[in-house]
Design a protein around this motif. Sequence first.
Motif, PDB file in Angstrom:
ATOM      1  N   VAL A 186      -8.180  11.745  -6.471  1.00 38.24           N
ATOM      2  CA  VAL A 186      -8.033  12.469  -5.813  1.00 38.24           C
ATOM      3  C   VAL A 186      -6.716  11.892  -4.699  1.00 38.24           C
ATOM      4  O   VAL A 186      -5.903  12.900  -4.417  1.00 38.24           O
ATOM      5  CB  VAL A 186      -9.244  11.524  -4.542  1.00 38.24           C
ATOM      6  CG1 VAL A 186      -8.701  11.879  -2.970  1.00 38.24           C
ATOM      7  CG2 VAL A 186     -10.539  12.600  -5.358  1.00 38.24           C
TER       8      VAL A 186
ATOM      9  N   SER B  85       1.202   4.213  -3.416  1.00 42.76           N
ATOM     10  CA  SER B  85      -0.076   5.493  -2.069  1.00 42.76           C
ATOM     11  C   SER B  85       1.740   6.493  -2.595  1.00 42.76           C
ATOM     12  O   SER B  85       1.267   7.778  -3.490  1.00 42.76           O
ATOM     13  CB  SER B  85      -0.478   5.173  -1.047  1.00 42.76           C
ATOM     14  OG  SER B  85      -1.204   4.467  -1.379  1.00 42.76           O
ATOM     15  N   ARG B  86       2.728   6.376  -2.539  1.00 45.83           N
ATOM     16  CA  ARG B  86       4.305   7.594  -2.593  1.00 45.83           C
ATOM     17  C   ARG B  86       4.384   7.986  -3.733  1.00 45.83           C
ATOM     18  O   ARG B  86       4.467   8.192  -4.440  1.00 45.83           O
ATOM     19  CB  ARG B  86       5.120   6.295  -1.882  1.00 45.83           C
ATOM     20  CG  ARG B  86       5.892   6.457  -1.072  1.00 45.83           C
ATOM     21  CD  ARG B  86       6.743   6.013  -0.445  1.00 45.83           C
ATOM     22  NE  ARG B  86       7.614   5.068  -1.049  1.00 45.83           N
ATOM     23  CZ  ARG B  86       8.312   3.874  -0.574  1.00 45.83           C
ATOM     24  NH1 ARG B  86       9.055   4.227   0.965  1.00 45.83           N
ATOM     25  NH2 ARG B  86       8.736   2.721  -1.281  1.00 45.83           N
TER      26      ARG B  86
ATOM     27  N   ARG C  89     -11.048   8.092  -8.049  1.00 43.71           N
ATOM     28  CA  ARG C  89      -9.777   7.772  -7.136  1.00 43.71           C
ATOM     29  C   ARG C  89      -8.436   8.179  -7.472  1.00 43.71           C
ATOM     30  O   ARG C  89      -7.894   8.625  -6.303  1.00 43.71           O
ATOM     31  CB  ARG C  89      -9.879   6.016  -6.727  1.00 43.71           C
ATOM     32  CG  ARG C  89     -11.052   5.481  -5.683  1.00 43.71           C
ATOM     33  CD  ARG C  89     -11.128   4.398  -5.940  1.00 43.71           C
ATOM     34  NE  ARG C  89     -10.221   3.661  -5.452  1.00 43.71           N
ATOM     35  CZ  ARG C  89      -9.651   3.116  -4.407  1.00 43.71           C
ATOM     36  NH1 ARG C  89     -11.133   3.822  -3.312  1.00 43.71           N
ATOM     37  NH2 ARG C  89      -8.981   2.920  -3.756  1.00 43.71           N
TER      38      ARG C  89
ATOM     39  N   THR D  90       9.488  14.865   4.300  1.00 38.19           N
ATOM     40  CA  THR D  90      10.869  14.691   4.468  1.00 38.19           C
ATOM     41  C   THR D  90      11.272  12.964   3.776  1.00 38.19           C
ATOM     42  O   THR D  90      11.944  12.251   4.192  1.00 38.19           O
ATOM     43  CB  THR D  90      10.954  13.881   5.442  1.00 38.19           C
ATOM     44  OG1 THR D  90      10.579  13.241   6.529  1.00 38.19           O
ATOM     45  CG2 THR D  90      11.298  15.806   6.134  1.00 38.19           C
ATOM     46  N   ALA D  91       9.580  12.466   3.895  1.00 36.36           N
ATOM     47  CA  ALA D  91       9.531  11.367   2.775  1.00 36.36           C
ATOM     48  C   ALA D  91      10.325  10.289   1.671  1.00 36.36           C
ATOM     49  O   ALA D  91      10.699  11.356   0.855  1.00 36.36           O
ATOM     50  CB  ALA D  91       8.034  10.533   3.009  1.00 36.36           C
TER      51      ALA D  91
ATOM     52  N   PRO E  67       2.743  19.542   0.015  1.00 37.01           N
ATOM     53  CA  PRO E  67       3.842  19.181   0.377  1.00 37.01           C
ATOM     54  C   PRO E  67       4.794  18.106   0.717  1.00 37.01           C
ATOM     55  O   PRO E  67       3.887  16.867   1.945  1.00 37.01           O
ATOM     56  CB  PRO E  67       4.652  20.670   1.430  1.00 37.01           C
ATOM     57  CG  PRO E  67       2.942  21.189   1.422  1.00 37.01           C
ATOM     58  CD  PRO E  67       1.953  19.952   1.135  1.00 37.01           C
ATOM     59  N   LYS E  68       5.943  17.218   0.756  1.00 37.13           N
ATOM     60  CA  LYS E  68       6.326  16.002   0.630  1.00 37.13           C
ATOM     61  C   LYS E  68       7.061  16.086   2.069  1.00 37.13           C
ATOM     62  O   LYS E  68       7.316  15.017   2.177  1.00 37.13           O
ATOM     63  CB  LYS E  68       7.117  15.109  -0.787  1.00 37.13           C
ATOM     64  CG  LYS E  68       6.623  15.810  -2.353  1.00 37.13           C
ATOM     65  CD  LYS E  68       7.571  14.583  -2.771  1.00 37.13           C
ATOM     66  CE  LYS E  68       7.932  12.919  -2.166  1.00 37.13           C
ATOM     67  NZ  LYS E  68       8.180  12.362  -3.221  1.00 37.13           N
TER      68      LYS E  68
ATOM     69  N   LEU F  40       0.839  -1.204   0.025  1.00 37.72           N
ATOM     70  CA  LEU F  40       0.002   0.213   0.140  1.00 37.72           C
ATOM     71  C   LEU F  40       1.099   1.026   0.125  1.00 37.72           C
ATOM     72  O   LEU F  40       0.539   2.753  -0.668  1.00 37.72           O
ATOM     73  CB  LEU F  40      -0.524   0.098   0.815  1.00 37.72           C
ATOM     74  CG  LEU F  40      -1.814  -1.321   1.476  1.00 37.72           C
ATOM     75  CD1 LEU F  40      -2.696  -1.482   3.234  1.00 37.72           C
ATOM     76  CD2 LEU F  40      -3.158  -1.282  -0.245  1.00 37.72           C
ATOM     77  N   LEU F  41       1.819   0.991   0.724  1.00 37.60           N
ATOM     78  CA  LEU F  41       3.044   2.416   0.794  1.00 37.60           C
ATOM     79  C   LEU F  41       2.905   2.407   0.135  1.00 37.60           C
ATOM     80  O   LEU F  41       3.908   4.250  -1.512  1.00 37.60           O
ATOM     81  CB  LEU F  41       4.093   1.981   1.984  1.00 37.60           C
ATOM     82  CG  LEU F  41       4.915   3.151   1.926  1.00 37.60           C
ATOM     83  CD1 LEU F  41       4.549   4.427   3.021  1.00 37.60           C
ATOM     84  CD2 LEU F  41       5.914   2.430   3.106  1.00 37.60           C
TER      85      LEU F  41
ATOM     86  N   ARG G  75      -3.977  14.934  -3.682  1.00 38.28           N
ATOM     87  CA  ARG G  75      -3.855  14.540  -2.337  1.00 38.28           C
ATOM     88  C   ARG G  75      -2.105  14.799  -2.600  1.00 38.28           C
ATOM     89  O   ARG G  75      -1.123  15.034  -1.962  1.00 38.28           O
ATOM     90  CB  ARG G  75      -3.609  13.192  -1.670  1.00 38.28           C
ATOM     91  CG  ARG G  75      -5.235  13.649  -1.200  1.00 38.28           C
ATOM     92  CD  ARG G  75      -5.365  13.295   0.235  1.00 38.28           C
ATOM     93  NE  ARG G  75      -6.763  13.175   0.171  1.00 38.28           N
ATOM     94  CZ  ARG G  75      -7.510  12.563   0.215  1.00 38.28           C
ATOM     95  NH1 ARG G  75      -8.143  11.328   0.544  1.00 38.28           N
ATOM     96  NH2 ARG G  75      -8.855  12.935   1.562  1.00 38.28           N
ATOM     97  N   LEU G  76      -1.382  13.611  -3.378  1.00 34.10           N
ATOM     98  CA  LEU G  76      -0.336  14.028  -3.649  1.00 34.10           C
ATOM     99  C   LEU G  76       1.060  15.210  -3.947  1.00 34.10           C
ATOM    100  O   LEU G  76       1.933  15.405  -3.359  1.00 34.10           O
ATOM    101  CB  LEU G  76       0.302  12.754  -4.551  1.00 34.10           C
ATOM    102  CG  LEU G  76       2.361  11.854  -4.245  1.00 34.10           C
ATOM    103  CD1 LEU G  76       1.521  11.709  -2.409  1.00 34.10           C
ATOM    104  CD2 LEU G  76       2.473  11.477  -4.748  1.00 34.10           C
TER     105      LEU G  76
END
Lengths: 178, 178
Positions: free
Chosen positions: B166, B94-95, B163, B177-178, B174-175, B90-91, B170-171
């Motif tokens: 959206v 989504s990233r 989806r 520190t990821a 602002p990012k 999922l990470l 959302r991405l």
Amino acid sequence: MRVLGVDPGLTRCGIGVVDGAPGKPLRMAGVGVVRTPADADIGERLVLIERGIEAWLDEHRPQFVAVERVFSQHNVRTVMGTAQASAVALLCASRRGLPVALHTPSEVKAAVTGSGRAEKAQVGAMVTRLLRLDAPPKPADAADALALAICHIWRGTASDRLRQAVAAQRLRTPKGTA
Amino acid sequence: MRVLGVDPGLTRCGIGVVDGAPGKPLRMAGVGVVRTPADADIGERLVLIERGIEAWLDEHRPQFVAVERVFSQHNVRTVMGTAQASAVALLCASRRGLPVALHTPSEVKAAVTGSGRAEKAQVGAMVTRLLRLDAPPKPADAADALALAICHIWRGTASDRLRQAVAAQRLRTPKGTA
């Protein structure tokens, strides 16, 4: 040694950073909570937790990370979220070659209060005393993360050097696409 | 549309990539398994899964990611590992701003066989037929990942554009520190 403790959760992920060594005074280097909105998609929430934990690791540069071990005796939905948030914490630490330890809630309670069955308030009171704070850290997730870091400092040292060496060694393998 | 399906697991994470649209023939673009050694630390295993999934996303550039929804009716230890592996999937999706859908095992079975209670072999047989393969993909995790992607192509299209918009929106925040 500096330990960053993580009390994993999707809604509130407690973070506590403690400096210390067995037999020496402890010092709190930082405490806080990474929050994510309950109405966001699970994927987005995990991305926000990753960003939050990365920011804490960048700022505090711990040598060890301690994460609460998730059990499934509780509510099933909560446990799934907790397991997923803990996965992100484990991933962030391991990606940097930081050794990660998992401690159970009762190990943490026993370490800071002497009893594995201590109540939340007792854990908060002992964290406050051990770190010489003016008041117990809030929310409870933040206090729990500090307790986890303290537990690791007192319990984890025996095998830590070996674990650190092994983790660093493994990270030297080709990075692939991560 | 291209969908990457993930059947999450710590030991074997099935991956299947399918191109298609409702009412049109399906085409398998790729299938495989990301494996991690059972004797490695959990943190390392999650790092290996992340690297593996990133490599699949880089190579196949799917527009959607479908992940099997984890339930906890099974063995507790297995479920925790599955939840943690699914968190990494999922990470990763989504990233990148990819929309992610979760489908239950019975939704997947119903989509490809007509019955939510179908056996593994039946799912494998239908995946083989629908994708015009010479033999069922092995291991079963790989076949399940393909079934998940097919399920998503047939079920997920109604709300996908929304989806996707959206998630992309959302991405753009602002990012951090990821």
